[in-house]
Design a protein around this motif. Structure first.
Motif, PDB file in Angstrom:
ATOM      1  N   VAL A   1       1.283  -8.366  -4.721  1.00  0.00           N
ATOM      2  CA  VAL A   1       1.373  -8.953  -6.388  1.00  0.00           C
ATOM      3  C   VAL A   1       0.463 -10.204  -6.485  1.00  0.00           C
ATOM      4  O   VAL A   1       0.011 -10.462  -7.587  1.00  0.00           O
ATOM      5  N   HIS A   2       0.174 -11.266  -5.542  1.00  0.00           N
ATOM      6  CA  HIS A   2      -0.554 -12.098  -5.677  1.00  0.00           C
ATOM      7  C   HIS A   2      -1.995 -11.788  -5.740  1.00  0.00           C
ATOM      8  O   HIS A   2      -2.800 -12.339  -6.568  1.00  0.00           O
ATOM      9  N   GLU A   3      -2.530 -10.879  -5.077  1.00  0.00           N
ATOM     10  CA  GLU A   3      -4.105 -10.450  -5.191  1.00  0.00           C
ATOM     11  C   GLU A   3      -4.045  -9.577  -6.425  1.00  0.00           C
ATOM     12  O   GLU A   3      -5.078  -9.993  -7.217  1.00  0.00           O
ATOM     13  N   ALA A   4      -3.099  -8.921  -7.066  1.00  0.00           N
ATOM     14  CA  ALA A   4      -3.285  -8.279  -8.249  1.00  0.00           C
ATOM     15  C   ALA A   4      -2.892  -8.998  -9.704  1.00  0.00           C
ATOM     16  O   ALA A   4      -3.214  -8.490 -10.544  1.00  0.00           O
ATOM     17  N   GLY A   5      -2.266 -10.118  -9.179  1.00  0.00           N
ATOM     18  CA  GLY A   5      -2.021 -11.125 -10.309  1.00  0.00           C
ATOM     19  C   GLY A   5      -0.742 -10.333 -11.149  1.00  0.00           C
ATOM     20  O   GLY A   5      -0.579 -10.464 -12.412  1.00  0.00           O
ATOM     21  N   VAL A   6       0.189  -9.973 -10.471  1.00  0.00           N
ATOM     22  CA  VAL A   6       1.393  -9.425 -11.089  1.00  0.00           C
ATOM     23  C   VAL A   6       2.767  -9.868 -10.465  1.00  0.00           C
ATOM     24  O   VAL A   6       2.638 -10.652  -9.531  1.00  0.00           O
ATOM     25  N   ASN A   7       3.777  -9.613 -11.042  1.00  0.00           N
ATOM     26  CA  ASN A   7       5.158 -10.088 -10.271  1.00  0.00           C
ATOM     27  C   ASN A   7       5.713  -9.034  -9.607  1.00  0.00           C
ATOM     28  O   ASN A   7       5.348  -7.982  -9.612  1.00  0.00           O
ATOM     29  N   ARG A   8       6.682  -9.238  -8.725  1.00  0.00           N
ATOM     30  CA  ARG A   8       7.364  -8.314  -7.848  1.00  0.00           C
ATOM     31  C   ARG A   8       8.192  -7.304  -8.827  1.00  0.00           C
ATOM     32  O   ARG A   8       8.136  -6.082  -8.302  1.00  0.00           O
ATOM     33  N   ASN A   9       8.520  -7.704  -9.868  1.00  0.00           N
ATOM     34  CA  ASN A   9       9.229  -6.713 -10.614  1.00  0.00           C
ATOM     35  C   ASN A   9       8.290  -5.806 -11.205  1.00  0.00           C
ATOM     36  O   ASN A   9       8.608  -4.518 -11.218  1.00  0.00           O
ATOM     37  N   SER A  10       6.937  -5.846 -11.388  1.00  0.00           N
ATOM     38  CA  SER A  10       6.144  -4.690 -11.787  1.00  0.00           C
ATOM     39  C   SER A  10       5.669  -4.136 -10.613  1.00  0.00           C
ATOM     40  O   SER A  10       5.661  -2.843 -10.711  1.00  0.00           O
ATOM     41  N   PHE A  11       5.826  -4.745  -9.350  1.00  0.00           N
ATOM     42  CA  PHE A  11       5.580  -3.742  -8.300  1.00  0.00           C
ATOM     43  C   PHE A  11       6.607  -2.626  -8.183  1.00  0.00           C
ATOM     44  O   PHE A  11       6.254  -1.445  -8.095  1.00  0.00           O
ATOM     45  N   TYR A  12       7.731  -3.210  -8.149  1.00  0.00           N
ATOM     46  CA  TYR A  12       9.021  -2.313  -7.752  1.00  0.00           C
ATOM     47  C   TYR A  12       9.228  -1.561  -9.141  1.00  0.00           C
ATOM     48  O   TYR A  12       9.910  -0.446  -8.910  1.00  0.00           O
ATOM     49  N   TYR A  13       8.775  -1.715 -10.189  1.00  0.00           N
ATOM     50  CA  TYR A  13       8.913  -0.803 -11.345  1.00  0.00           C
ATOM     51  C   TYR A  13       7.717   0.436 -11.209  1.00  0.00           C
ATOM     52  O   TYR A  13       8.462   1.701 -11.653  1.00  0.00           O
ATOM     53  N   HIS A  14       6.806   0.211 -10.312  1.00  0.00           N
ATOM     54  CA  HIS A  14       5.798   1.421 -10.019  1.00  0.00           C
ATOM     55  C   HIS A  14       6.104   2.079  -8.819  1.00  0.00           C
ATOM     56  O   HIS A  14       5.891   3.218  -8.533  1.00  0.00           O
ATOM     57  N   TYR A  15       6.441   1.153  -7.711  1.00  0.00           N
ATOM     58  CA  TYR A  15       6.484   1.915  -6.352  1.00  0.00           C
ATOM     59  C   TYR A  15       7.840   1.296  -5.631  1.00  0.00           C
ATOM     60  O   TYR A  15       8.290   0.041  -6.056  1.00  0.00           O
ATOM     61  N   SER A  16       8.169   2.207  -4.861  1.00  0.00           N
ATOM     62  CA  SER A  16       9.513   1.889  -4.152  1.00  0.00           C
ATOM     63  C   SER A  16       9.402   1.004  -2.836  1.00  0.00           C
ATOM     64  O   SER A  16      10.205   0.243  -2.370  1.00  0.00           O
ATOM     65  N   SER A  17       7.599   0.875  -2.367  1.00  0.00           N
ATOM     66  CA  SER A  17       7.626   0.394  -0.984  1.00  0.00           C
ATOM     67  C   SER A  17       5.946   0.313  -0.843  1.00  0.00           C
ATOM     68  O   SER A  17       5.275   1.066  -1.686  1.00  0.00           O
ATOM     69  N   LEU A  18       5.636  -0.459  -0.199  1.00  0.00           N
ATOM     70  CA  LEU A  18       4.144  -0.648   0.211  1.00  0.00           C
ATOM     71  C   LEU A  18       3.399   0.739   0.610  1.00  0.00           C
ATOM     72  O   LEU A  18       2.459   1.216   0.239  1.00  0.00           O
ATOM     73  N   PRO A  19       4.238   1.622   1.361  1.00  0.00           N
ATOM     74  CA  PRO A  19       3.638   3.068   1.788  1.00  0.00           C
ATOM     75  C   PRO A  19       3.290   3.828   0.716  1.00  0.00           C
ATOM     76  O   PRO A  19       2.764   4.718   0.359  1.00  0.00           O
ATOM     77  N   GLU A  20       4.312   3.786  -0.359  1.00  0.00           N
ATOM     78  CA  GLU A  20       4.133   4.566  -1.437  1.00  0.00           C
ATOM     79  C   GLU A  20       2.997   4.113  -2.385  1.00  0.00           C
ATOM     80  O   GLU A  20       2.277   4.885  -3.084  1.00  0.00           O
ATOM     81  N   LEU A  21       2.568   2.703  -2.354  1.00  0.00           N
ATOM     82  CA  LEU A  21       1.473   2.360  -3.011  1.00  0.00           C
ATOM     83  C   LEU A  21       0.131   2.899  -2.357  1.00  0.00           C
ATOM     84  O   LEU A  21      -0.729   3.301  -3.025  1.00  0.00           O
ATOM     85  N   ALA A  22       0.209   2.746  -1.072  1.00  0.00           N
ATOM     86  CA  ALA A  22      -0.867   3.351  -0.197  1.00  0.00           C
ATOM     87  C   ALA A  22      -1.243   4.658  -0.424  1.00  0.00           C
ATOM     88  O   ALA A  22      -2.349   4.963  -0.514  1.00  0.00           O
ATOM     89  N   ASP A  23      -0.156   5.623  -0.612  1.00  0.00           N
ATOM     90  CA  ASP A  23      -0.092   6.817  -0.822  1.00  0.00           C
ATOM     91  C   ASP A  23      -0.734   7.173  -2.313  1.00  0.00           C
ATOM     92  O   ASP A  23      -1.860   7.859  -2.401  1.00  0.00           O
ATOM     93  N   SER A  24      -0.401   6.290  -2.928  1.00  0.00           N
ATOM     94  CA  SER A  24      -1.014   6.596  -4.243  1.00  0.00           C
ATOM     95  C   SER A  24      -2.216   6.357  -4.544  1.00  0.00           C
ATOM     96  O   SER A  24      -3.171   6.942  -5.153  1.00  0.00           O
ATOM     97  N   ALA A  25      -2.668   4.824  -3.962  1.00  0.00           N
ATOM     98  CA  ALA A  25      -4.179   4.643  -3.787  1.00  0.00           C
ATOM     99  C   ALA A  25      -4.884   5.672  -3.437  1.00  0.00           C
ATOM    100  O   ALA A  25      -6.203   6.112  -3.762  1.00  0.00           O
ATOM    101  N   ILE A  26      -4.585   6.239  -2.005  1.00  0.00           N
ATOM    102  CA  ILE A  26      -5.307   7.262  -1.342  1.00  0.00           C
ATOM    103  C   ILE A  26      -5.555   8.481  -2.149  1.00  0.00           C
ATOM    104  O   ILE A  26      -6.658   9.111  -2.427  1.00  0.00           O
TER     105      ILE A  26
END
Length: 215
Positions: free
Chosen positions: A39-64
């Motif tokens: 969230v720091h690197e992307a310039g978003v807040n934690r609510n935005s992260f958990y709105y789109h993803y349930s966890s870091l592995p889910e973000l990684a899967d989406s990115a890949i």
């Protein structure tokens, strides 16, 4: 303090977080990346992260998944010349900054900062993409299944060596006829195209005229 991102006011939050994942993976090992880092690197807040993803592995899967989907090359049709298709793909790959960036990112999954989970994710998405592009049936036979594993394994090996190849490989190396024949024969072996017809077309019918000792 996070470095300012040029895309912070342009790209949607989800894309910025995926970009952040790749930037952080280039800098550190996957198991050392946190949601706070993202969230720091992307310039978003934690609510935005958990709105789109349930966890870091889910973000990684989406990115890949998104990079694999964007990177898929054009494949030869039954009426096309596989050698021409290969040359078009390799020319686009080497001359397109976007394609090279995708290779750089995927090579991180096969690199020292990765994890077994990330490698498994890339392998699974690679298999699924090949199955979809080649329109393979849902139930594949053992030979095709082995060819899929062999092909994806080869891709992972190339990706693991991409950092050393990136600045040394030339377009002419990838346009080499032997490389084109090998790559296209693997592709056609997985597809519904007639592989024997391909070999005859490549060698202009010389296969049937070869002496039995050389066939």
């Amino acid at each position: 303090m996070p470095r300012p991102r040029r895309d912070s006011e342009i790209l949607p939050a989800k894309e910025r977080m995926e970009n952040a994942f790749w930037d952080l993976l280039a800098d550190r090992e996957y198991h050392k990346i946190t949601v706070t880092d993202i969230v720091h690197e992307a310039g978003v807040n934690r609510n935005s992260f958990y709105y789109h993803y349930s966890s870091l592995p889910e973000l990684a899967d989406s990115a890949i998944m998104h990079v694999v989907q964007q990177a898929k090359p054009a494949l030869p049709t039954p009426d096309s010349d596989p050698d021409v298709t290969w040359r078009e793909n390799m020319t686009n790959l080497m001359q397109s900054p976007e394609h090279r960036e995708r290779l750089d990112r995927l090579s991180l999954i096969a690199g020292p900062h990765s994890s077994p989970e990330l490698v498994d994710s890339l392998r699974d998405f690679g298999r699924l993409t090949i199955i979809h592009v080649l329109q393979l049936p849902e139930q594949i036979d053992l030979k095709t299944d082995l060819m899929l594993d062999f092909t994806v394994g080869g891709m992972l090996t190339v990706l693991s060596r991409w950092p050393e190849l990136r600045d040394n490989v030339e377009l002419d190396d990838l346009l080499n006829e032997d490389v084109a024949v090998l790559a296209m024969s693997m592709c056609l072996s997985l597809s519904r195209n007639d592989l024997l017809s391909y070999w005859h077309r490549i060698f202009r019918g010389n296969i049937g005229n070869m002496p039995s000792s050389q066939a």
